[in-house]
Design a protein around this motif. Structure first.
Motif, short mmCIF file in Angstrom:
data_model
loop_
_atom_site.label_atom_id
_atom_site.label_comp_id
_atom_site.label_asym_id
_atom_site.label_seq_id
_atom_site.Cartn_x
_atom_site.Cartn_y
_atom_site.Cartn_z
N LYS A 128 0.85 -1.15 0.24
CA LYS A 128 0.03 0.09 0.05
C LYS A 128 0.79 1.45 -0.08
O LYS A 128 0.15 2.23 -0.27
CB LYS A 128 -0.74 0.10 1.28
CG LYS A 128 -0.28 0.11 2.74
CD LYS A 128 -1.55 -0.01 3.79
CE LYS A 128 -0.80 0.36 5.11
NZ LYS A 128 -0.32 -0.67 5.82
N THR B 288 3.97 5.67 -2.59
CA THR B 288 3.97 6.67 -1.73
C THR B 288 4.98 8.02 -2.09
O THR B 288 5.73 7.59 -3.16
CB THR B 288 4.25 6.24 -0.33
OG1 THR B 288 3.72 7.44 0.60
CG2 THR B 288 5.74 5.96 0.03
N GLU C 112 4.98 -10.26 2.39
CA GLU C 112 4.10 -10.10 1.04
C GLU C 112 5.07 -10.50 -0.05
O GLU C 112 6.23 -10.60 0.12
CB GLU C 112 4.07 -8.39 0.84
CG GLU C 112 2.99 -7.92 1.87
CD GLU C 112 2.62 -6.34 1.42
OE1 GLU C 112 3.52 -5.76 0.62
OE2 GLU C 112 1.86 -5.64 2.35
#
Ligand code: FE2
Length: 289
Positions: free
Chosen positions: A128, A132, A259
């Motif tokens: 996520k 950024t 992940e």
């Protein structure tokens, strides 16, 4: 009950050539140890021969990671696509969140005296936050807290905290702890590390004893000489003891992301599609957002 972490693996760094021909010692991102979640790479650069490093790291991209550079000695000039530029000096930290994309250059300088030495750690970003906004922080040596305890153990706190003192860096997403620990002969050190967090020590001066041992019978611990990386199993704390010689090491821990990773050089994403996108963005001049 407090569980001391045992040493499960000792890594001998391998020499690699990086950038435009910088010779450095690598412990993570090798055939032996590809990834130590959340840590993607650990390099120890340094030499008394400028030919080993003057070629430096000319302009190159990163996406999907954070890097922490800690200089022990010497100077590195840097500049990046966000308009930051300057010199990282002895004892300074540079912390960079590449996020969606950054281009930067890291060029070691020939020292007037002494050597050039330091470390670079790559910390993975969770899915996520891969894209950024990029971020850059430079922290000068004098701003890095240093604690000297009753046993004359000296700890510089790059990130995390030691004996209630907070480190210089606090917002890295994987919540890492990064200590530079110096234990004189005959002294011991212990640090609590969160359960479930990955932990390693990088022993770069002297030799020491690590692992699950009582101080009265320290010979039962794992004896490790510089220059090597010790990887710990899970538990509550890391204990170290310096017997005949002092020992200096970095103690690094962080929260695993669990992940999938897809990596290609300076890009670390979750899927190969995202890597291909990074390469396309670079080709189309659309890399820096
Ligand atoms: Fe870089």
């Amino acid at each position: 009950m407090e569980i001391l972490r045992r040493v499960t693996n000792i890594i001998d760094p391998i020499y690699v050539l990086e950038g435009a021909g910088v010779r450095l010692r690598r412990s993570i991102a090798t055939q032996t140890l590809d990834y130590l979640d959340p840590f993607l790479l650990f390099d120890h650069f340094g030499s008394d021969d400028p030919n080993d490093y003057l070629a430096g790291f000319p302009m190159h991209p990163h996406r999907g990671i954070e890097t922490v550079t800690y200089m022990l000695d010497g100077q590195v000039d840097h500049k990046d696509s966000m308009g930051n530029s300057g010199t990282i000096e002895k004892g300074d930290i540079q912390w960079m969140t590449s996020g969606s994309g950054i281009l930067h250059e890291e060029m070691p300088k020939e020292p007037e005296e002494g050597i050039m030495e330091g470390f670079q750690l790559w910390v993975n970003l969770p899915a996520k936050l891969k894209m950024t906004t990029p971020r850059y922080r430079g922290i000068t040596s004098s701003k890095i807290p240093e604690v000297k305890d009753d046993n004359s153990v000296t700890v510089r706190i790059v990130a995390g905290d030691y004996e209630g003192v907070k480190g210089a860096i606090s917002e890295i997403y994987a919540d890492p702890e990064y200590l530079d620990v110096n234990i004189p002969a005959g002294s011991s050190f212990e640090q609590h590390i969160k359960r479930g967090h990955t932990a390693f020590a990088y022993i770069f001066e002297g030799d020491g004893i690590f692992g699950d041992f009582e101080l009265e019978s320290f010979k039962k611990g794992t004896h490790i000489q510089a220059t090597r990386m010790a990887i710990f199993d899970d538990g509550d704390s890391v204990r170290a003891y310096a017997d005949q010689n002092p020992v200096r090491f970095l103690l690094v821990s962080g929260k695993p992301l669990n992940e999938p990773i897809a990596r290609y050089g300076p890009f670390v994403m979750n899927t190969t599609d995202e890597i291909e996108q990074a390469l396309r963005d670079l080709q189309n001049d659309n890399f820096v957002k």
